[in-house]
Design a protein around this motif. Structure first.
Motif, mmCIF file in Angstrom:
data_model
loop_
_atom_site.group_PDB
_atom_site.id
_atom_site.type_symbol
_atom_site.label_atom_id
_atom_site.label_comp_id
_atom_site.label_asym_id
_atom_site.label_seq_id
_atom_site.Cartn_x
_atom_site.Cartn_y
_atom_site.Cartn_z
ATOM 1 N N ASP A 91 -3.427 -45.846 -32.149
ATOM 2 C CA ASP A 91 -2.439 -44.892 -32.665
ATOM 3 C C ASP A 91 -3.047 -43.494 -32.816
ATOM 4 O O ASP A 91 -2.396 -42.487 -32.520
ATOM 5 N N ARG A 92 -4.287 -43.440 -33.282
ATOM 6 C CA ARG A 92 -4.969 -42.147 -33.432
ATOM 7 C C ARG A 92 -5.096 -41.453 -32.080
ATOM 8 O O ARG A 92 -4.784 -40.272 -31.931
ATOM 9 N N ASP A 93 -5.528 -42.194 -31.077
ATOM 10 C CA ASP A 93 -5.688 -41.609 -29.749
ATOM 11 C C ASP A 93 -4.357 -41.156 -29.172
ATOM 12 O O ASP A 93 -4.283 -40.109 -28.517
ATOM 13 N N ALA A 94 -3.304 -41.933 -29.420
ATOM 14 C CA ALA A 94 -1.974 -41.541 -28.926
ATOM 15 C C ALA A 94 -1.559 -40.209 -29.542
ATOM 16 O O ALA A 94 -0.986 -39.353 -28.858
ATOM 17 N N GLU A 95 -1.839 -40.026 -30.818
ATOM 18 C CA GLU A 95 -1.473 -38.760 -31.461
ATOM 19 C C GLU A 95 -2.398 -37.637 -31.016
ATOM 20 O O GLU A 95 -1.946 -36.539 -30.700
ATOM 21 N N GLU A 96 -3.690 -37.913 -30.993
ATOM 22 C CA GLU A 96 -4.648 -36.881 -30.603
ATOM 23 C C GLU A 96 -4.359 -36.354 -29.202
ATOM 24 O O GLU A 96 -4.436 -35.141 -28.952
ATOM 25 N N PHE A 97 -4.036 -37.233 -28.280
ATOM 26 C CA PHE A 97 -3.832 -36.842 -26.889
ATOM 27 C C PHE A 97 -2.355 -36.721 -26.524
ATOM 28 O O PHE A 97 -1.998 -36.769 -25.354
ATOM 29 N N GLY A 98 -1.498 -36.556 -27.521
ATOM 30 C CA GLY A 98 -0.064 -36.395 -27.295
ATOM 31 C C GLY A 98 0.300 -34.920 -27.199
ATOM 32 O O GLY A 98 0.117 -34.280 -26.161
ATOM 33 N N THR A 99 0.808 -34.375 -28.287
ATOM 34 C CA THR A 99 1.184 -32.965 -28.341
ATOM 35 C C THR A 99 0.796 -32.386 -29.695
ATOM 36 O O THR A 99 0.538 -33.126 -30.643
ATOM 37 N N PHE A 100 0.771 -31.049 -29.746
ATOM 38 C CA PHE A 100 0.607 -30.337 -31.019
ATOM 39 C C PHE A 100 1.455 -29.079 -30.949
ATOM 40 O O PHE A 100 1.849 -28.635 -29.864
ATOM 41 N N ASP A 101 1.765 -28.529 -32.115
ATOM 42 C CA ASP A 101 2.623 -27.351 -32.185
ATOM 43 C C ASP A 101 1.837 -26.136 -32.672
ATOM 44 O O ASP A 101 0.952 -26.250 -33.531
ATOM 45 N N HIS A 159 -5.662 -29.836 -34.973
ATOM 46 C CA HIS A 159 -4.911 -31.053 -34.637
ATOM 47 C C HIS A 159 -5.872 -32.223 -34.418
ATOM 48 O O HIS A 159 -5.705 -33.294 -35.013
ATOM 49 N N VAL A 160 -6.880 -32.023 -33.581
ATOM 50 C CA VAL A 160 -7.853 -33.088 -33.279
ATOM 51 C C VAL A 160 -8.606 -33.482 -34.544
ATOM 52 O O VAL A 160 -8.761 -34.671 -34.850
ATOM 53 N N SER A 161 -9.049 -32.484 -35.294
ATOM 54 C CA SER A 161 -9.776 -32.760 -36.538
ATOM 55 C C SER A 161 -8.907 -33.540 -37.518
ATOM 56 O O SER A 161 -9.374 -34.487 -38.164
ATOM 57 N N GLY A 162 -7.631 -33.159 -37.624
ATOM 58 C CA GLY A 162 -6.709 -33.859 -38.527
ATOM 59 C C GLY A 162 -6.515 -35.314 -38.136
ATOM 60 O O GLY A 162 -6.451 -36.193 -39.006
ATOM 61 N N CYS A 163 -6.434 -35.565 -36.833
ATOM 62 C CA CYS A 163 -6.292 -36.957 -36.369
ATOM 63 C C CYS A 163 -7.505 -37.782 -36.778
ATOM 64 O O CYS A 163 -7.369 -38.908 -37.269
ATOM 65 N N HIS A 164 -8.692 -37.224 -36.592
ATOM 66 C CA HIS A 164 -9.900 -37.980 -36.918
ATOM 67 C C HIS A 164 -10.117 -38.095 -38.427
ATOM 68 O O HIS A 164 -10.606 -39.124 -38.894
ATOM 69 N N GLU A 165 -9.727 -37.092 -39.168
ATOM 70 C CA GLU A 165 -9.823 -37.191 -40.624
ATOM 71 C C GLU A 165 -8.915 -38.308 -41.141
ATOM 72 O O GLU A 165 -9.323 -39.131 -41.959
ATOM 73 N N ARG A 166 -7.702 -38.346 -40.615
ATOM 74 C CA ARG A 166 -6.778 -39.412 -41.027
ATOM 75 C C ARG A 166 -7.328 -40.778 -40.617
ATOM 76 O O ARG A 166 -7.243 -41.751 -41.380
ATOM 77 N N GLY A 167 -7.923 -40.849 -39.427
ATOM 78 C CA GLY A 167 -8.532 -42.098 -38.973
ATOM 79 C C GLY A 167 -9.647 -42.557 -39.908
ATOM 80 O O GLY A 167 -9.756 -43.740 -40.227
ATOM 81 N N ARG A 168 -10.469 -41.619 -40.365
ATOM 82 C CA ARG A 168 -11.560 -41.972 -41.296
ATOM 83 C C ARG A 168 -11.013 -42.492 -42.617
ATOM 84 O O ARG A 168 -11.534 -43.450 -43.187
ATOM 85 N N ILE A 169 -9.951 -41.875 -43.102
ATOM 86 C CA ILE A 169 -9.329 -42.320 -44.357
ATOM 87 C C ILE A 169 -8.780 -43.736 -44.195
ATOM 88 O O ILE A 169 -8.990 -44.608 -45.053
#
Length: 188
Positions: A91-101, A159-169
């Protein structure tokens, strides 16, 4: 088909051979271990109980292991945690490599798009007067300035940092979970 089934004292089947009933009966008598002769080839779902094949029942999920002593499926917390972490990483990878605004625009951020954005940011650092057309996630084209690209690059990094921070949590929550219910409650 007749089979000679080899098993451990707790009922776990360790192997089997097939052949004629007479041959297998003789082999069973000569073998000094735990064996039984069966008209059914054992499958992964079987174990030996009271000298005959028994069915373990349906495995509740990949996180369960059969306890031959209690004759029940039991949750392996370590396996369940590993499975949950794999799900979260997908799920993290799907979000990281999806889109950002950024700035009301949606950008693709698959690996190729990330490299292209990084290249545009590098070009902006070299030429602060540059402008460059960019194809957005909806296939519309927008012109951005060097200053825009610096901000777009920052938005991508955030965006990338946020995905990985959420993954760590979530990884920490997985490690602290002690029940299947707690693990099921952890979602991306």
């Amino acid at each position: 088909m007749t089979c000679l089934v080899y098993y451990e004292p707790n009922g776990k089947i360790t192997g089997f051979v097939s052949g004629s009933s007479e041959f297998l009966q003789t082999a069973a008598e000569e073998y000094e271990g735990l064996t039984l002769v069966s008209d059914v080839a054992p499958e992964e779902k079987h174990y030996v109980k009271d000298g005959s094949l028994a069915d373990r029942g349906e495995k509740p999920s990949n996180a369960y292991e059969f306890n031959f002593d209690s004759e029940q499926w039991e949750l392996s917390l370590e396996t369940a945690q590993t499975i949950k972490w794999v799900e979260i990483k997908i799920d993290r990878d799907a979000e990281e490599f999806g889109t950002f605004d950024w700035g009301g625009h949606t950008f693709q951020c698959d690996e190729v798009s990330q490299r292209r954005i990084q290249g545009a940011v590098q070009l902006a650092a070299i030429d602060s007067a540059m402008t460059l057309d960019w194809t957005l996630a909806d296939n519309s084209v927008q012109t951005f300035t060097a200053a825009d690209y610096v901000q777009i690059g920052q938005a991508l990094a955030n965006h990338v940092s946020g995905c990985h921070e959420r993954g760590r949590i979530l990884r920490q929550q997985i490690e602290l979970a002690t029940t299947e219910t707690e693990l099921e409650a952890i979602v991306w």
